[in-house]
Write a protein that holds these residues in place. Structure first.
Motif, PDB file in Angstrom:
ATOM      1  N   ALA A 181      -3.521  60.253  69.641  1.00 31.96           N
ATOM      2  CA  ALA A 181      -2.175  60.010  69.941  1.00 31.96           C
ATOM      3  C   ALA A 181      -1.617  61.009  71.257  1.00 31.96           C
ATOM      4  O   ALA A 181      -2.029  61.940  71.255  1.00 31.96           O
ATOM      5  CB  ALA A 181      -1.227  60.251  68.653  1.00 31.96           C
ATOM      6  N   ARG A 182      -0.970  60.134  72.099  1.00 30.00           N
ATOM      7  CA  ARG A 182      -0.543  60.710  73.022  1.00 30.00           C
ATOM      8  C   ARG A 182       1.033  60.414  73.436  1.00 30.00           C
ATOM      9  O   ARG A 182       1.771  59.465  73.124  1.00 30.00           O
ATOM     10  CB  ARG A 182      -1.101  60.172  74.531  1.00 30.00           C
ATOM     11  CG  ARG A 182      -2.564  60.465  74.763  1.00 30.00           C
ATOM     12  CD  ARG A 182      -3.350  59.778  75.941  1.00 30.00           C
ATOM     13  NE  ARG A 182      -4.780  60.198  75.764  1.00 30.00           N
ATOM     14  CZ  ARG A 182      -5.110  61.233  76.483  1.00 30.00           C
ATOM     15  NH1 ARG A 182      -4.221  62.116  77.133  1.00 30.00           N
ATOM     16  NH2 ARG A 182      -6.368  61.528  76.460  1.00 30.00           N
ATOM     17  N   SER A 183       1.573  61.568  73.835  1.00 35.42           N
ATOM     18  CA  SER A 183       2.969  61.476  74.190  1.00 35.42           C
ATOM     19  C   SER A 183       3.472  60.418  75.191  1.00 35.42           C
ATOM     20  O   SER A 183       2.896  60.730  76.378  1.00 35.42           O
ATOM     21  CB  SER A 183       3.589  62.767  74.228  1.00 35.42           C
ATOM     22  OG  SER A 183       4.839  62.677  74.991  1.00 35.42           O
ATOM     23  N   VAL A 230       2.803  68.440  62.432  1.00 31.40           N
ATOM     24  CA  VAL A 230       1.535  68.359  62.557  1.00 31.40           C
ATOM     25  C   VAL A 230       1.021  66.944  62.049  1.00 31.40           C
ATOM     26  O   VAL A 230       0.848  66.872  61.070  1.00 31.40           O
ATOM     27  CB  VAL A 230       0.540  69.335  62.070  1.00 31.40           C
ATOM     28  CG1 VAL A 230      -0.675  69.241  62.542  1.00 31.40           C
ATOM     29  CG2 VAL A 230       1.129  70.859  62.412  1.00 31.40           C
ATOM     30  N   HIS A 231       1.189  65.969  62.820  1.00 29.77           N
ATOM     31  CA  HIS A 231       1.372  64.616  62.611  1.00 29.77           C
ATOM     32  C   HIS A 231      -0.301  64.037  62.511  1.00 29.77           C
ATOM     33  O   HIS A 231      -0.931  64.331  63.508  1.00 29.77           O
ATOM     34  CB  HIS A 231       2.019  63.671  63.388  1.00 29.77           C
ATOM     35  CG  HIS A 231       1.608  63.572  64.923  1.00 29.77           C
ATOM     36  ND1 HIS A 231       0.624  62.847  65.290  1.00 29.77           N
ATOM     37  CD2 HIS A 231       1.802  64.352  65.913  1.00 29.77           C
ATOM     38  CE1 HIS A 231       0.688  63.071  66.374  1.00 29.77           C
ATOM     39  NE2 HIS A 231       1.204  63.921  66.972  1.00 29.77           N
ATOM     40  N   GLU A 232      -0.654  63.196  61.434  1.00 24.77           N
ATOM     41  CA  GLU A 232      -1.618  62.405  61.336  1.00 24.77           C
ATOM     42  C   GLU A 232      -1.231  61.309  60.718  1.00 24.77           C
ATOM     43  O   GLU A 232      -0.348  61.191  60.001  1.00 24.77           O
ATOM     44  CB  GLU A 232      -2.736  63.116  60.333  1.00 24.77           C
ATOM     45  CG  GLU A 232      -3.187  64.449  61.270  1.00 24.77           C
ATOM     46  CD  GLU A 232      -4.424  64.107  62.222  1.00 24.77           C
ATOM     47  OE1 GLU A 232      -4.709  62.798  62.426  1.00 24.77           O
ATOM     48  OE2 GLU A 232      -4.862  64.996  62.831  1.00 24.77           O
ATOM     49  N   GLY A 268       0.593  48.301  59.102  1.00 23.99           N
ATOM     50  CA  GLY A 268       1.076  49.309  60.140  1.00 23.99           C
ATOM     51  C   GLY A 268       0.281  50.684  59.672  1.00 23.99           C
ATOM     52  O   GLY A 268      -0.617  50.690  58.904  1.00 23.99           O
ATOM     53  N   HIS A 269       0.708  51.703  60.278  1.00 25.16           N
ATOM     54  CA  HIS A 269       0.220  53.102  60.097  1.00 25.16           C
ATOM     55  C   HIS A 269       1.035  53.819  59.139  1.00 25.16           C
ATOM     56  O   HIS A 269       2.457  53.685  59.164  1.00 25.16           O
ATOM     57  CB  HIS A 269      -0.256  53.710  61.434  1.00 25.16           C
ATOM     58  CG  HIS A 269      -1.271  53.456  62.162  1.00 25.16           C
ATOM     59  ND1 HIS A 269      -1.791  54.104  63.403  1.00 25.16           N
ATOM     60  CD2 HIS A 269      -1.888  52.310  62.209  1.00 25.16           C
ATOM     61  CE1 HIS A 269      -2.607  53.537  63.900  1.00 25.16           C
ATOM     62  NE2 HIS A 269      -2.772  52.546  63.071  1.00 25.16           N
ATOM     63  N   ILE A 270       0.657  54.680  58.292  1.00 24.56           N
ATOM     64  CA  ILE A 270       1.172  55.568  57.291  1.00 24.56           C
ATOM     65  C   ILE A 270       0.914  56.984  57.817  1.00 24.56           C
ATOM     66  O   ILE A 270      -0.164  57.298  58.095  1.00 24.56           O
ATOM     67  CB  ILE A 270       0.854  55.404  56.056  1.00 24.56           C
ATOM     68  CG1 ILE A 270       1.803  56.383  55.072  1.00 24.56           C
ATOM     69  CG2 ILE A 270      -0.689  55.556  55.506  1.00 24.56           C
ATOM     70  CD1 ILE A 270       1.826  55.687  53.676  1.00 24.56           C
ATOM     71  N   HIS A 271       1.882  57.895  58.039  1.00 24.63           N
ATOM     72  CA  HIS A 271       1.770  59.031  58.286  1.00 24.63           C
ATOM     73  C   HIS A 271       1.103  59.985  57.174  1.00 24.63           C
ATOM     74  O   HIS A 271       1.517  59.578  56.009  1.00 24.63           O
ATOM     75  CB  HIS A 271       2.955  59.950  58.843  1.00 24.63           C
ATOM     76  CG  HIS A 271       3.349  59.639  60.038  1.00 24.63           C
ATOM     77  ND1 HIS A 271       2.813  60.356  61.189  1.00 24.63           N
ATOM     78  CD2 HIS A 271       4.347  59.000  60.699  1.00 24.63           C
ATOM     79  CE1 HIS A 271       3.369  59.870  62.229  1.00 24.63           C
ATOM     80  NE2 HIS A 271       4.285  59.233  61.917  1.00 24.63           N
ATOM     81  N   GLY A 285       0.141  53.284  67.975  1.00 29.10           N
ATOM     82  CA  GLY A 285       0.868  53.935  68.991  1.00 29.10           C
ATOM     83  C   GLY A 285       2.081  54.596  68.935  1.00 29.10           C
ATOM     84  O   GLY A 285       2.424  55.100  70.202  1.00 29.10           O
ATOM     85  N   ALA A 286       2.618  54.641  68.028  1.00 29.74           N
ATOM     86  CA  ALA A 286       3.982  55.394  67.882  1.00 29.74           C
ATOM     87  C   ALA A 286       3.994  56.582  66.758  1.00 29.74           C
ATOM     88  O   ALA A 286       4.604  56.687  65.977  1.00 29.74           O
ATOM     89  CB  ALA A 286       5.008  54.385  67.329  1.00 29.74           C
ATOM     90  N   CYS A 287       2.831  56.987  66.812  1.00 28.37           N
ATOM     91  CA  CYS A 287       2.356  57.991  65.839  1.00 28.37           C
ATOM     92  C   CYS A 287       2.964  59.337  66.010  1.00 28.37           C
ATOM     93  O   CYS A 287       3.238  60.358  65.002  1.00 28.37           O
ATOM     94  CB  CYS A 287       1.132  58.280  65.794  1.00 28.37           C
ATOM     95  SG  CYS A 287       0.209  56.886  65.099  1.00 28.37           S
ATOM     96  N   ASP A 288       3.505  59.537  67.258  1.00 26.93           N
ATOM     97  CA  ASP A 288       4.093  60.930  67.437  1.00 26.93           C
ATOM     98  C   ASP A 288       5.522  61.023  67.980  1.00 26.93           C
ATOM     99  O   ASP A 288       5.857  61.873  68.748  1.00 26.93           O
ATOM    100  CB  ASP A 288       3.107  61.714  68.610  1.00 26.93           C
ATOM    101  CG  ASP A 288       3.047  60.899  69.865  1.00 26.93           C
ATOM    102  OD1 ASP A 288       3.672  59.610  69.756  1.00 26.93           O
ATOM    103  OD2 ASP A 288       2.669  61.371  70.915  1.00 26.93           O
ATOM    104  N   VAL A 289       6.328  60.105  67.602  1.00 27.61           N
ATOM    105  CA  VAL A 289       7.495  59.910  67.788  1.00 27.61           C
ATOM    106  C   VAL A 289       8.356  60.308  66.479  1.00 27.61           C
ATOM    107  O   VAL A 289       7.948  59.303  65.409  1.00 27.61           O
ATOM    108  CB  VAL A 289       7.980  58.871  68.579  1.00 27.61           C
ATOM    109  CG1 VAL A 289       7.562  58.619  70.066  1.00 27.61           C
ATOM    110  CG2 VAL A 289       7.937  57.504  67.865  1.00 27.61           C
TER     111      VAL A 289
END
Lengths: 270, 283
Positions: free
Chosen positions: A14-16, A35-37, A44-47, A182-186
């Motif tokens: 993941a990139r900011s 510390v996100h994963e 979708g994605h789940i943290h 793609g929105a994993c770090d917001v």
């Protein structure tokens, strides 16, 4: 909602979008870092994230994350703590995606303290844990936490904790939301508006199956009362992006709608 | 009627097992004395608990033996030394063909890896429901749901939807020959010294609403947030669907099918009480 073909895309790098570089941990202020994963699901994605808290006597990890992300978590925690590792884990509950790395991290960083809420630590595989109870105010490595009864949880021994210094409310399985690849770090407020509310609904529908029987007014009432007693600068879920104070009202509105929809799927409330 | 006849038990170090119904063997982990719950029971004025007795909220695993064999749940990680000797004694030279997990919760699945190491040809069986199997090492398991049946040869198991559950990856199980419903976290209740490894028809005390409430007001803490009529409607539907089935919970004593009907109405009263009065604590 997002489809599986997209959801299969990895968040591992993941990139900011703002900074254009790989993000290790994201500073929420007050000594708290995210510390996100993430893990790909159908819609979708789940943290499956953790949080680091700087305390006077060392670093505290909020939950341990999943074995699925073990090496990356270990590397990032190592970097974030300048190689010192962690001095304690506060465990919300002993569910494998939350507790699965405890043995490995103890091998990496020694027999640090485990603080857990379960009624019988032996039965939860945590014979070495220090037990806390709902209602406790407990000090961990010199930092004070209030132990709370969670209105949104799966396991009965789950607790939430409120960090008084940063006003961060750590909410385990509560306040989650799926997000688009793609929105994993917001944080939640910066997720694209399209699909954001649906991500809140989708998460709760699949993760907390008892909500089908719930009275949304009771659940929301308990949550509002907690937020009034413990006003958060950040709400910090494991299975969703952090929610900033300015976005809490919007999240709560989306959550109320989600709970109403889930309850309606199981007959009338009359 | 209660009986004074000793249950056919065999002790395996700190743990216990017995045959509960034909082809169904029960392995029980007592855990420690639950002093907090004992105090709550005494304060409630309940007459089923004798002061000074140890009070337990057990973990149960069940081994089903037809022509093939299936283990339902694995007890907690504190009891690998109970489960494995019990399995070895019960199975002898026979293989364990299936290990079926109700849900990947530590007190239910805590010895999964030990069992699979001891019986490497065993097929792991997991609930189909849920989305995050890989986070629980269940991605390679055989997934089962309400449409599935495993024929053990003399016993047949099905996997009805878990009506009352905590986590998304979850299933109940029924055995159709003996007509037994394995209800996992639902229909649990504490028992005391002298009642371990007894069915409800073999103990002298009553499993009343208050006794069921002591368990469910802790484990199903979410009853405090429900519309009670939704839960009671689901319970009533179970009572019809599984009329005559015996009940084999993971945290209580098995209830024979002939005695099961009143338990459904007792559970409806439990829900009404917890919805009105809130949770009883943490287990």
């Amino acid at each position: 909602m997002w489809r599986r073909a997209d959801a299969g895309a990895s968040c591992e790098r993941a990139r900011s979008p703002e900074r254009g570089r790989t993000v290790s941990v994201i500073d929420l202020g007050g000594g708290v870092s995210w510390v996100h994963e993430s893990f790909p699901e159908t819609n979708g994605h789940i943290h499956v994230s953790v949080y680091l808290v700087d305390a006077p006597e060392g670093a505290i990890l909020m939950d341990s994350g999943s074995f699925h992300h073990r090496q990356r978590l270990a590397d990032r925690i190592h970097d974030a703590t300048a190689g010192r590792g962690i001095g304690a884990i506060i465990l919300s509950h002993s569910d494998y995606p939350h507790s699965g790395n405890i043995p490995a991290f103890r091998r990496d960083w020694g027999d640090f303290e485990i603080i857990a809420s379960c009624g019988d630590p032996d039965l939860q595989g945590l014979p070495y844990a220090r037990r806390t109870k709902i209602g406790d105010v407990t000090e961990v490595l010199g930092r004070r936490f209030v132990v709370l009864d969670p209105p949104l949880a799966d396991r009965n021994h789950t607790t939430w904790v409120y960090d008084e210094a940063s006003r961060t409310l750590f909410v385990a399985d509560g306040f989650g939301a799926l997000h688009a690849p793609g929105a994993c770090d917001v944080d939640w407020g910066r997720l694209p508006e399209e699909g954001r509310a649906e991500g809140v609904h989708e998460f709760h529908a699949q993760t907390l199956p008892w909500l089908r029987y719930a009275d949304p007014n009771r659940v929301m009432g308990a949550l509002h009362a907690m937020l009034e007693r413990h006003p958060p600068a950040w709400i910090a879920p494991i299975h969703g992006p952090p929610i900033a104070e300015a976005d809490v009202d919007r999240y709560m509105a989306d959550l109320s709608d989600a709970l109403t929809r889930i309850a309606a799927s199981c007959g009338s409330s009359e | 009627m209660p009986t004074e006849t000793p249950a056919p038990t065999a002790r395996t170090e700190a743990g216990w097992r017995r045959d509960v119904w034909p082809g169904i063997h029960w392995i029980q982990e007592l855990g420690g004395h639950r002093a907090g719950i004992a105090r709550a029971v005494l304060e409630s004025g309940a007459d089923w608990y004798k002061p000074g007795n140890e009070l337990y909220v057990p973990q149960n695993a069940y081994l089903l033996t037809g022509e093939r064999t299936l283990l339902w749940d694995t007890l907690s990680p504190a009891s690998g030394h109970i489960l494995l000797p019990a399995l070895e004694e019960l199975l002898g030279e026979r293989p364990l063909d299936y290990l079926a997990l109700s849900h990947p919760d530590v007190p239910h699945a805590g010895n999964t890896m030990q069992v699979l190491r001891r019986y490497p040809d065993c097929q792991l069986v997991a609930p189909a429901a849920g989305e995050t199997h890989a986070l629980y090492h269940l991605d390679d398991a055989m997934k089962v749901g309400p449409e599935d049946e495993i024929d053990l040869g003399g016993l047949r198991v099905r996997f009805p939807e878990a009506t009352f559950l905590d986590a998304a990856i979850h299933t109940w199980m029924s055995e159709e020959t003996t007509r037994t419903l394995f209800t996992v976290d639902w229909m649990g209740f504490p028992h005391q010294s002298g009642e371990s490894l007894r069915r409800t028809d073999e103990i002298a005390t009553v499993v009343d609403v208050g006794r069921l409430e002591e368990f469910h007001s802790r484990v199903m803490f979410w009853f405090q947030y429900v519309h009670p009529h939704k839960v009671t409607a689901a319970t009533d539907a179970l009572a019809v669907q599984f009329a005559g089935y015996g009940l084999a919970p993971a945290h209580g004593l098995p209830i024979p099918g002939a005695d099961a009907a009143p338990y459904y109405e007792r559970m409806n009263e439990v829900v009404r009480r917890v919805a009105a009065g809130g949770r009883g604590g943490v287990l």
